[in-house]
Design an enzyme around this catalytic site. Structure first.
Site, short mmCIF file in Angstrom:
data_model
loop_
_atom_site.label_atom_id
_atom_site.label_comp_id
_atom_site.label_asym_id
_atom_site.label_seq_id
_atom_site.Cartn_x
_atom_site.Cartn_y
_atom_site.Cartn_z
N LYS A 201 50.93 46.51 -29.73
CA LYS A 201 52.22 46.65 -29.48
C LYS A 201 52.83 48.15 -29.82
O LYS A 201 52.05 48.93 -30.32
CB LYS A 201 53.19 46.01 -30.84
CG LYS A 201 54.81 46.17 -30.47
CD LYS A 201 55.40 45.26 -31.71
CE LYS A 201 56.94 45.23 -31.60
NZ LYS A 201 57.46 44.51 -32.65
N SER B 14 60.99 41.26 -30.99
CA SER B 14 60.94 42.34 -30.36
C SER B 14 59.55 42.42 -29.68
O SER B 14 59.02 43.40 -28.81
CB SER B 14 61.18 43.52 -31.20
OG SER B 14 60.33 43.72 -32.24
N SER C 25 60.20 39.25 -35.20
CA SER C 25 59.75 39.84 -34.01
C SER C 25 58.21 39.48 -33.78
O SER C 25 58.02 39.73 -32.46
CB SER C 25 59.82 41.42 -34.02
OG SER C 25 61.21 41.52 -33.79
#
Lengths: 487, 92
Positions: free
Chosen positions: A80, A155, A179
Site C-alpha cells: 500500500k 482505504s 481499511s
C-alpha cells in the site's frame, strides 16, 4: 500461471524447482499489464527492481537457502502506498507529496525482505487512508475486479484488488477503521487487522495514530498467518509496539475450535444490513457451529455510538498528524509570498476534499471551546465501547458479524454524501476503537456475483484463536478459491 | 449550532475555494449533528481512552544511534540550500 498461486502453493513449487522467482515475478507483472488498466490497483511499480530482487531470490534458492529459514523467499508482495519502501515513491494516494521518494524503510518491509520477499509496487488507496471506496485516491479510483463499475472498498482498495485479481501473491494494507477488512470483504480475499501494538508502524504514514495498524491481505487464511508471523513483534522504533512474543500462527491454524464460543452481537442486526449479506453470514456462522464451536447471542450496547466516536477521534488525530504537510520539508510547495500563505496554499492545492474535510473536522473538535464537548467525550465513549468488547470476551472467544453491511456499491454512489460513506464502516470501526484484532474471510456471493465477507473479531492478542476459526471455516468451504474474471 | 468555518479553516491552514466551502459547510453541519448523538450517553466518572496499549513511559538507553543523513533528510525538500530547508522570509 504462477500469479494465481497462494504463498504456500508458490513456496512449495519454488522449493521443488518447478518454478523460479523470476517466472513468478514476470507472471505477476504480465498480469498487471493485462488487467490493471481496468482495475487501477497500482499507482506505480518498478519492474526492473522487482526482477532484480527475483534474480537474487533464485540465486539464494540455487545456493540452497530454504523456506524454513526464509519463509517468503521468491514471493512477490505488493505494498500500500502509505508504507515506506526505501528508494521507492511514497505518495499516500495524494498529490501533496509530489515525487517524494522514501529515504528509509518501514520495519514491516525490512522484515519481509529478511524473510526473502520480493517487494514491488505501490498500491492505490484513498488519500492518506481516508475513505471506504478508494474513490478518494488523487490519481484514479481503483475498481472492483468482480464488477469494474463498482468500488473495491477502501482505504486499502488497491491492496485487495491486487490480491483478488492475482496481480500479486499477497499485499500489505493498513486498517484504521476497517481499511483492510472492508476491501478484503468486497473483493473476496482475506484481510487481517492485527491487535493494536502487534505490528510495528515505523514507516507507516500516520493517519490516526491510536487506531492505525498494518496487516496482510492474502488469498487464504494460511497466508495471513504466514505474513503475520513475519511482520509481527516489538520494534524499538515504534514505542506503541508491544514487547510480547510472536506465537507460531501457522501452528495455530489447526487449533481445536470445538471448545470455542462464538458471540453474535444482537445490536448488529440493524437497518441497512443487506438481506443477502445477512443470509450468507448466518449460514457461515451455522457452518462454524456445525464444526463444533458453540454459538450464542451477546450484547455490545454502545455499538450505535461507535461511528460518531470514531469520526471525532480519528479526525482529531489526523488534524495533528497531517500538520506536517506544510510545504517546508517535503512534497509540493505552492505560493511563496509569505510563510503562512505558503502553508495554506500548499495544503489547499495539495490535499483532496475528503482529507480537507477530515482535517477541518478534527481541527474543530480540538479547538478551544469544543475540546471537552467533542474530543474528550468521544474518548470517554471509546472507553465504553472497549469495555463492551472486553466484557463480551469474558463470555465468548470470538465475535462474528458481516464485515460490511452491503456488497460493493457503484462508483460514485456515495461520493457526495460523506456521512453515508462513514456509516458503511459500522461493523469494522469498533475493533480499532477497542484495539482488538479482526479478520475478514470470504463467505459467499450475492445474486449479482459480488463477494460477501465474514468478519471474526478476537481478544487483544487473540490472533491464534481468530486464525483457527477462520481456517476451520475455510477448510470446510471453497469461497476463498473463487476468482473474478476480469474483462 | 452554526460552525465558524473561516475560523477553523484558518486554524487548519487550508485554503478552500468558494466551491469547496459551499460543499463542505453543510456536510460539516450534518456530520456534527450526527455526532451529537454522543450527548445521549451519561459519561460521568468514565475515564477517557487515548490509546489502549498496556504500556507506559517507553524508554530506551540514552545512547547515540545512527539516523537519517542530512542529505537523505533534505532530498525531498521543495527548496534547499547549504544543507538547510529554504522557506519564505519570516522576519522583515
Amino acid at each position: 500461471m504462477p500469479h494465481t498461486l497462494t504463498i504456500h502453493e508458490l513456496t512449495a513449487k519454488l522449493a521443488a524447482k518447478e518454478l523460479t522467482a523470476c517466472e513468478t515475478t514476470r507472471s505477476c507483472l504480465d498480469r498487471i499489464t493485462a488487467v490493471d488498466s481496468k482495475l487501477n490497483a497500482f499507482v506505480s511499480y518498478d519492474a526492473e527492481d522487482a526482477i532484480a530482487q527475483a534474480e537474487a531470490a533464485d540465486q539464494a534458492l540455487a545456493d540452497g537457502v530454504c523456506h524454513k529459514d526464509k519463509p517468503l523467499l521468491g514471493v512477490p508482495i505488493a505494498i500500500k502506498d502509505v508504507i515506506a519502501v526505501k528508494n521507492q515513491p511514497l505518495s499516500c494516494g495524494s498529490k501533496i507529496l509530489g515525487d517524494f521518494n522514501s529515504p528509509y524503510e518501514a520495519t514491516v518491509i525490512r522484515k519481509l525482505r529478511d524473510a526473502g520477499a520480493i517487494i514491488f509496487g505501490r498500491l492505490n488507496m484513498d488519500e492518506f487512508a481516508m475513505g471506504s471506496s478508494t474513490e478518494n485516491s488523487a490519481f484514479k479510483p481503483a475498481r472492483n475486479p468482480w464488477d469494474t463499475d463498482r468500488i473495491p472498498g477502501g482505504s486499502s482498495g488497491g491492496s485487495a484488488v491486487a490480491v483478488a485479481a492475482d496481480e500479486s501473491i499477497a499485499s500489505l494494507g493498513s486498517d484504521t477503521g476497517g481499511s483492510i477488512r472492508q476491501p478484503a470483504s468486497l473483493c473476496g480475499c482475506v484481510g487481517l487487522k492485527p491487535t493494536y501494538g502487534r505490528v510495528s508502524r515505523f514507516g507507516l504514514v500516520a493517519y490516526a495514530s491510536s487506531l492505525d495498524q498494518i496487516g496482510p491481505l492474502t488469498k487464504d487464511t494460511r497466508d495471513a498467518a504466514t505474513m503475520l508471523k513475519i511482520i509481527g513483534g516489538h520494534d524499538m522504533r515504534d514505542s506503541t509496539s508491544v514487547p510480547r512474543e510472536v506465537p507460531d500462527y501457522i501452528e495455530a491454524l489447526d487449533g481445536d475450535i470445538k471448545s470455542l464460543k462464538i458471540g453474535l452481537p444482537k445490536e448488529y442486526q440493524m437497518a441497512g444490513l443487506d438481506p443477502e449479506v445477512k443470509s450468507s453470514v448466518d449460514a457461515a456462522v451455522l457452518r462454524i457451529e456445525e464444526l463444533g464451536a458453540e454459538v450464542r447471542e451477546i450484547s455490545l450496547p454502545h455499538t450505535e455510538y461507535a461511528i460518531a466516536a470514531y469520526y471525532i477521534i480519528a479526525t482529531a488525530e489526523a488534524s495533528a498528524n497531517l500538520a506536517r504537510f506544510d510545504g517546508v520539508r517535503y512534497g509540493q510547495r505552492f505560493g511563496s509570498a509569505d510563510p503562512i500563505e505558503m502553508n495554506r496554499d500548499t495544503r489547499g492545492a495539495g490535499f483532496g476534499e475528503e482529507v480537507k474535510r477530515r482535517i477541518i473536522l478534527g481541527t474543530y473538535v480540538l479547538s478551544s471551546g469544543y475540546y471537552d464537548a467533542y474530543y474528550i467525550r468521544a474518548q470517554k465513549v471509546r472507553t465504553l465501547i472497549r469495555e463492551d468488547f472486553l466484557k463480551a470476551f469474558e463470555e465468548v472467544d470470538i465475535i462474528a458479524s458481516p464485515t460490511s453491511p452491503t456488497a460493493a456499491f457503484k462508483i460514485g454512489e456515495k461520493v457526495d454524501d460523506p456521512l453515508q460513506m462513514y456509516l458503511s464502516d459500522i461493523y469494522t470501526i469498533s475493533a480499532n476503537l477497542a484495539s482488538i484484532c479482526g479478520i475478514s474471510i470470504p463467505c459467499g456471493f450475492t445474486s449479482g456475483n459480488l463477494p460477501i465477507g465474514l468478519q471474526l473479531l478476537g481478544r487483544p492478542f487473540g490472533e491464534e484463536q481468530l486464525l483457527s476459526v477462520a481456517h476451520a471455516y475455510e477448510q470446510a468451504t471453497d469461497w476463498h478459491t473463487r476468482r473474478p474474471t476480469v474483462n | 449550532m452554526e460552525i465558524d468555518l473561516q475560523h477553523v479553516v484558518n486554524l487548519a491552514r487550508i485554503n478552500l475555494s468558494p466551491e469547496e466551502e459551499a460543499r463542505i459547510r453543510p456536510q460539516m453541519q450534518e456530520i456534527l449533528k450526527y455526532v451529537d448523538k454522543l450527548n445521549e450517553l451519561n459519561i460521568d466518572n468514565i475515564e477517557p481512552t487515548a490509546h489502549a496499549v498496556p504500556l507506559t513511559n517507553v524508554m530506551r538507553a540514552d545512547e547515540v544511534q545512527s539516523s537519517l543523513s542530512q542529505d537523505d533528510a533534505l532530498r525531498n525538500a521543495p527548496r534547499q540550500a547549504d544543507g538547510l530547508f529554504v522557506v519564505p522570509k519570516i522576519v522583515e
